[in-house]
Design an enzyme around this catalytic site. Structure first.
Site, PDB file in Angstrom:
ATOM      1  N   PHE A 224      31.270 -49.819  17.452  1.00  0.00           N
ATOM      2  CA  PHE A 224      30.428 -48.616  17.384  1.00  0.00           C
ATOM      3  C   PHE A 224      29.118 -48.930  18.092  1.00  0.00           C
ATOM      4  O   PHE A 224      28.416 -49.877  17.733  1.00  0.00           O
ATOM      5  CB  PHE A 224      30.186 -48.277  15.914  1.00  0.00           C
ATOM      6  CG  PHE A 224      29.583 -46.932  15.677  1.00  0.00           C
ATOM      7  CD1 PHE A 224      30.364 -45.869  15.246  1.00  0.00           C
ATOM      8  CD2 PHE A 224      28.226 -46.712  15.873  1.00  0.00           C
ATOM      9  CE1 PHE A 224      29.802 -44.616  15.018  1.00  0.00           C
ATOM     10  CE2 PHE A 224      27.656 -45.473  15.656  1.00  0.00           C
ATOM     11  CZ  PHE A 224      28.456 -44.422  15.219  1.00  0.00           C
ATOM     12  N   GLN A 231      19.005 -44.961  21.164  1.00  0.00           N
ATOM     13  CA  GLN A 231      19.048 -45.318  19.734  1.00  0.00           C
ATOM     14  C   GLN A 231      17.869 -44.707  18.965  1.00  0.00           C
ATOM     15  O   GLN A 231      16.848 -44.359  19.553  1.00  0.00           O
ATOM     16  CB  GLN A 231      19.009 -46.849  19.581  1.00  0.00           C
ATOM     17  CG  GLN A 231      20.321 -47.509  19.962  1.00  0.00           C
ATOM     18  CD  GLN A 231      20.248 -49.028  19.989  1.00  0.00           C
ATOM     19  OE1 GLN A 231      19.267 -49.626  19.553  1.00  0.00           O
ATOM     20  NE2 GLN A 231      21.291 -49.664  20.510  1.00  0.00           N
ATOM     21  N   SER A 234      19.238 -40.366  15.904  1.00  0.00           N
ATOM     22  CA  SER A 234      20.317 -39.798  15.070  1.00  0.00           C
ATOM     23  C   SER A 234      21.653 -39.634  15.788  1.00  0.00           C
ATOM     24  O   SER A 234      22.590 -39.099  15.199  1.00  0.00           O
ATOM     25  CB  SER A 234      19.914 -38.443  14.454  1.00  0.00           C
ATOM     26  OG  SER A 234      18.877 -38.639  13.538  1.00  0.00           O
ATOM     27  N   GLU A 259      35.424 -52.186  10.683  1.00  0.00           N
ATOM     28  CA  GLU A 259      35.636 -53.607  10.947  1.00  0.00           C
ATOM     29  C   GLU A 259      34.288 -54.334  11.066  1.00  0.00           C
ATOM     30  O   GLU A 259      33.464 -53.973  11.902  1.00  0.00           O
ATOM     31  CB  GLU A 259      36.419 -53.750  12.269  1.00  0.00           C
ATOM     32  CG  GLU A 259      36.734 -55.165  12.638  1.00  0.00           C
ATOM     33  CD  GLU A 259      37.592 -55.238  13.909  1.00  0.00           C
ATOM     34  OE1 GLU A 259      38.214 -54.222  14.302  1.00  0.00           O
ATOM     35  OE2 GLU A 259      37.625 -56.325  14.490  1.00  0.00           O
TER      36      GLU A 259
HETATM   37  C1  LIG Z   1      31.515 -51.527  13.315  1.00  0.00           C
HETATM   38  C2  LIG Z   1      30.483 -52.034  14.267  1.00  0.00           C
HETATM   39  O1  LIG Z   1      30.616 -51.926  15.458  1.00  0.00           O
HETATM   40  S1  LIG Z   1      29.079 -52.789  13.607  1.00  0.00           S
HETATM   41  C3  LIG Z   1      27.965 -52.827  14.980  1.00  0.00           C
HETATM   42  C4  LIG Z   1      27.168 -51.575  15.113  1.00  0.00           C
HETATM   43  N1  LIG Z   1      26.622 -51.504  16.456  1.00  0.00           N
HETATM   44  C5  LIG Z   1      25.540 -52.184  16.849  1.00  0.00           C
HETATM   45  O2  LIG Z   1      24.849 -52.874  16.108  1.00  0.00           O
HETATM   46  C6  LIG Z   1      25.230 -52.081  18.318  1.00  0.00           C
HETATM   47  C7  LIG Z   1      23.747 -51.875  18.613  1.00  0.00           C
HETATM   48  N2  LIG Z   1      23.142 -50.799  17.806  1.00  0.00           N
HETATM   49  C8  LIG Z   1      23.537 -49.527  17.910  1.00  0.00           C
HETATM   50  O3  LIG Z   1      24.451 -49.163  18.618  1.00  0.00           O
HETATM   51  C9  LIG Z   1      22.753 -48.502  17.098  1.00  0.00           C
HETATM   52  O4  LIG Z   1      21.469 -48.972  16.866  1.00  0.00           O
HETATM   53  C10 LIG Z   1      23.427 -48.180  15.736  1.00  0.00           C
HETATM   54  C11 LIG Z   1      24.840 -47.694  15.933  1.00  0.00           C
HETATM   55  C12 LIG Z   1      23.429 -49.384  14.805  1.00  0.00           C
HETATM   56  C13 LIG Z   1      22.589 -47.061  15.077  1.00  0.00           C
HETATM   57  O5  LIG Z   1      22.612 -45.929  15.925  1.00  0.00           O
HETATM   58  P1  LIG Z   1      21.351 -44.977  16.036  1.00  0.00           P
HETATM   59  O6  LIG Z   1      21.681 -43.802  16.833  1.00  0.00           O
HETATM   60  O7  LIG Z   1      20.190 -45.791  16.477  1.00  0.00           O
HETATM   61  O8  LIG Z   1      21.187 -44.616  14.492  1.00  0.00           O
HETATM   62  P2  LIG Z   1      20.479 -43.332  13.875  1.00  0.00           P
HETATM   63  O9  LIG Z   1      19.310 -42.916  14.718  1.00  0.00           O
HETATM   64  O10 LIG Z   1      21.498 -42.317  13.574  1.00  0.00           O
HETATM   65  O11 LIG Z   1      19.930 -43.980  12.536  1.00  0.00           O
HETATM   66  C14 LIG Z   1      20.623 -43.848  11.318  1.00  0.00           C
HETATM   67  C15 LIG Z   1      19.883 -44.511  10.206  1.00  0.00           C
HETATM   68  O12 LIG Z   1      20.229 -45.871  10.225  1.00  0.00           O
HETATM   69  C16 LIG Z   1      19.065 -46.656  10.120  1.00  0.00           C
HETATM   70  N3  LIG Z   1      19.162 -47.735  11.100  1.00  0.00           N
HETATM   71  C17 LIG Z   1      19.805 -47.716  12.274  1.00  0.00           C
HETATM   72  N4  LIG Z   1      19.662 -48.919  12.875  1.00  0.00           N
HETATM   73  C18 LIG Z   1      18.906 -49.666  12.043  1.00  0.00           C
HETATM   74  C19 LIG Z   1      18.407 -50.989  12.085  1.00  0.00           C
HETATM   75  N5  LIG Z   1      18.643 -51.793  13.121  1.00  0.00           N
HETATM   76  N6  LIG Z   1      17.681 -51.439  11.032  1.00  0.00           N
HETATM   77  C20 LIG Z   1      17.409 -50.642   9.984  1.00  0.00           C
HETATM   78  N7  LIG Z   1      17.854 -49.375   9.890  1.00  0.00           N
HETATM   79  C21 LIG Z   1      18.584 -48.908  10.900  1.00  0.00           C
HETATM   80  C22 LIG Z   1      17.872 -45.823  10.439  1.00  0.00           C
HETATM   81  O13 LIG Z   1      16.918 -46.090   9.437  1.00  0.00           O
HETATM   82  C23 LIG Z   1      18.360 -44.412  10.352  1.00  0.00           C
HETATM   83  O14 LIG Z   1      17.893 -43.878   9.166  1.00  0.00           O
HETATM   84  P3  LIG Z   1      16.838 -42.652   9.209  1.00  0.00           P
HETATM   85  O15 LIG Z   1      17.670 -41.492   9.643  1.00  0.00           O
HETATM   86  O16 LIG Z   1      16.372 -42.597   7.811  1.00  0.00           O
HETATM   87  O17 LIG Z   1      15.776 -43.035  10.187  1.00  0.00           O
END
Ligand SMILES: CC(=O)SCCNC(=O)CCNC(=O)[C@H](O)C(C)(C)COP(=O)(O)OP(=O)(O)OC[C@H]1O[C@@H](n2cnc3c(N)ncnc32)[C@H](O)[C@@H]1OP(=O)(O)O
Length: 395
Positions: A224, A231, A234, A259
């Site tokens: 994901f 990022q 939302s 996973e």
């Molecule tokens: C199954 C897997 O693949 S696990 C690996 C997940 N992928 C990664 O880590 C790859 C790199 N990161 C990313 O792709 C993105 O940062 C993601 C998928 C983790 C989050 O996507 P975003 O679009 O940034 O998330 P979004 O803006 O919807 O945030 C959702 C909530 O999660 C929280 N959140 C997201 N990332 C983080 C973080 N690194 N630390 C703390 N909180 C976080 C935020 O607080 C947010 O809450 P809010 O709405 O109260 O502000």
């Protein structure tokens, strides 16, 4: 070779670079390049994530933000000898063959501009959800790798999973059980992020199998990723909710799993799952008697298709939010059952100490998640950005 060069050769630190620092990734659009660094490079450069043998090494790996046509340059001041690792080739091994433009930026810009002329998004029938954000319209598409255009795009994008998801590896694109959910900006055609997902056939036991006329599956979110420039807006939450809602509507999917979720994904998942359960009224339906009965837990698990660990975390968080008087008992019962082998041999006071310590740490974790829930603060609308307008489902 000068006298200085031979002295330098005795200093390995001069010839060693951190791969995570010297590799610069960028996504390029009409406004220029957005640059960022990878989080992980060990799948490509080994566990130490270091590149040895070059002085002042700079690696630029750029992608057109629409077609993801890749461009690679590897520059350095000097090279130790001809046996050191070939940085360019190491990266090319993980990129689609004969697709990467090397060194010649003009050729690359011409190539992606030409591709953009005929580039189109998947057909509208593959859209499972859409929304507006910041004046642009976004859509989540459900796609298969058997679609040539998606396969080409995925081959170019998949290196980002290695750079940003710990322990990611490439998926088998010939296995038809993989489905991709991809978010596109409909105006610019830019890919914002995507998830790879897999369906496993579930064998519920002979009795249920004989009584069932339909196969059931466990659906797994495997990788994901929202690209760094997008990022924190939302898009991740909206992609996750679109996937889960799609699977909720699909009677063939019995359970949803993830996973190896990392901490950021766990937070995203907890927040969005809690929001869904709140909107469905589960917060008001937690039974008073604790421990919760297995049959009640099973009925909730079936309805929301949640795996047991995630379901129990959510129920406990809801109990905490509701200030349920028996939260401590519920958590300790679960911990005791889960760690029975470890705890059974301990004397009473050590066992109670261990359970109490574990309970306090879980309680603090839940407190953090609940206190940062925009949902609680804003009446559970489920979205942190009020500029987002959710559209009705298109199915
Ligand atoms: C199954 C897997 O693949 S696990 C690996 C997940 N992928 C990664 O880590 C790859 C790199 N990161 C990313 O792709 C993105 O940062 C993601 C998928 C983790 C989050 O996507 P975003 O679009 O940034 O998330 P979004 O803006 O919807 O945030 C959702 C909530 O999660 C929280 N959140 C997201 N990332 C983080 C973080 N690194 N630390 C703390 N909180 C976080 C935020 O607080 C947010 O809450 P809010 O709405 O109260 O502000």
């Amino acid at each position: 070779m000068t006298e200085f060069d031979s002295v330098d050769q005795m200093k390995p630190e001069l010839w060693t670079s951190s791969a995570n620092s010297v590799i610069k990734l960028s996504l390029v659009d009409d406004n220029g390049a957005i640059k960022f660094s990878p989080l992980w490079t060990y799948p490509i450069f080994g566990d130490s994530e270091q590149i040895f043998g070059y002085k002042n090494l700079i690696v630029n790996l750029a992608f057109d933000s629409v077609t993801f046509k890749p461009f690679l340059t590897v520059k350095f001041a000097s090279k130790l000898n001809s046996d050191v690792e070939n940085v360019q080739q190491k990266l090319l091994d993980f990129l689609p063959p004969k697709d990467v433009i090397i060194d010649d930026e003009i050729v690359w810009v011409d190539a992606f501009h030409e591709e953009q002329q005929s580039y189109c998004l998947p057909a509208e029938k593959y859209i499972i959800d859409s929304y507006e954000c910041g004046g642009d319209e976004f859509a989540v598409y459900q796609c298969k790798l058997s679609d040539n255009r998606i396969r080409t795009l995925h081959r170019r994008m998949q290196i980002f999973t290695l750079f940003f998801i710990e322990s990611a590896s490439y998926i088998d694109e010939t296995d038809d059980m993989w489905t991709l959910f991809i978010t596109f900006n409909k105006r610019t055609k830019q890919c914002i992020g995507y998830a790879t997902t897999y369906k496993y056939w579930r064998y519920p036991g002979a009795k249920d199998f004989d009584n069932n006329t339909m196969y059931q599956y466990t659906a797994k979110i495997s990788q994901f990723l929202i690209y760094p420039p997008y990022q924190g807006k939302s898009h991740g939450s909206l992609l996750y909710n679109s996937i889960v809602n799609q699977w909720q509507r699909d009677p063939a999917i019995a359970e949803i799993i993830v996973e190896d979720p990392n901490e950021s994904f766990d937070i995203l998942r907890d927040k969005n799952d809690l929001s869904r359960l709140y909107q469905d009224g589960l917060f008001d339906k937690i039974p008073n008697q604790v421990p919760l009965s297995d049959s009640w837990i099973l009925s909730v698990k079936k309805k929301y298709k949640l795996e047991t660990r995630q379901l129990m975390r959510l129920i406990e968080m809801i109990m905490m939010h509701n200030q349920h008087p028996n939260l401590r008992l519920q958590i300790k019962k679960r911990l005791y059952e889960k760690n029975f082998d470890l705890l059974a041999d301990l004397d009473n006071s050590t066992r109670n100490d261990k359970l109490q310590t574990a309970f306090l740490s879980i309680r603090d974790e839940y407190k953090n998640i609940l206190s940062s829930l925009p949902l609680v603060k804003r009446g559970f609308d489920g979205l942190s950005d009020s500029s987002i307008v959710k559209r009705t489902k298109l199915d």
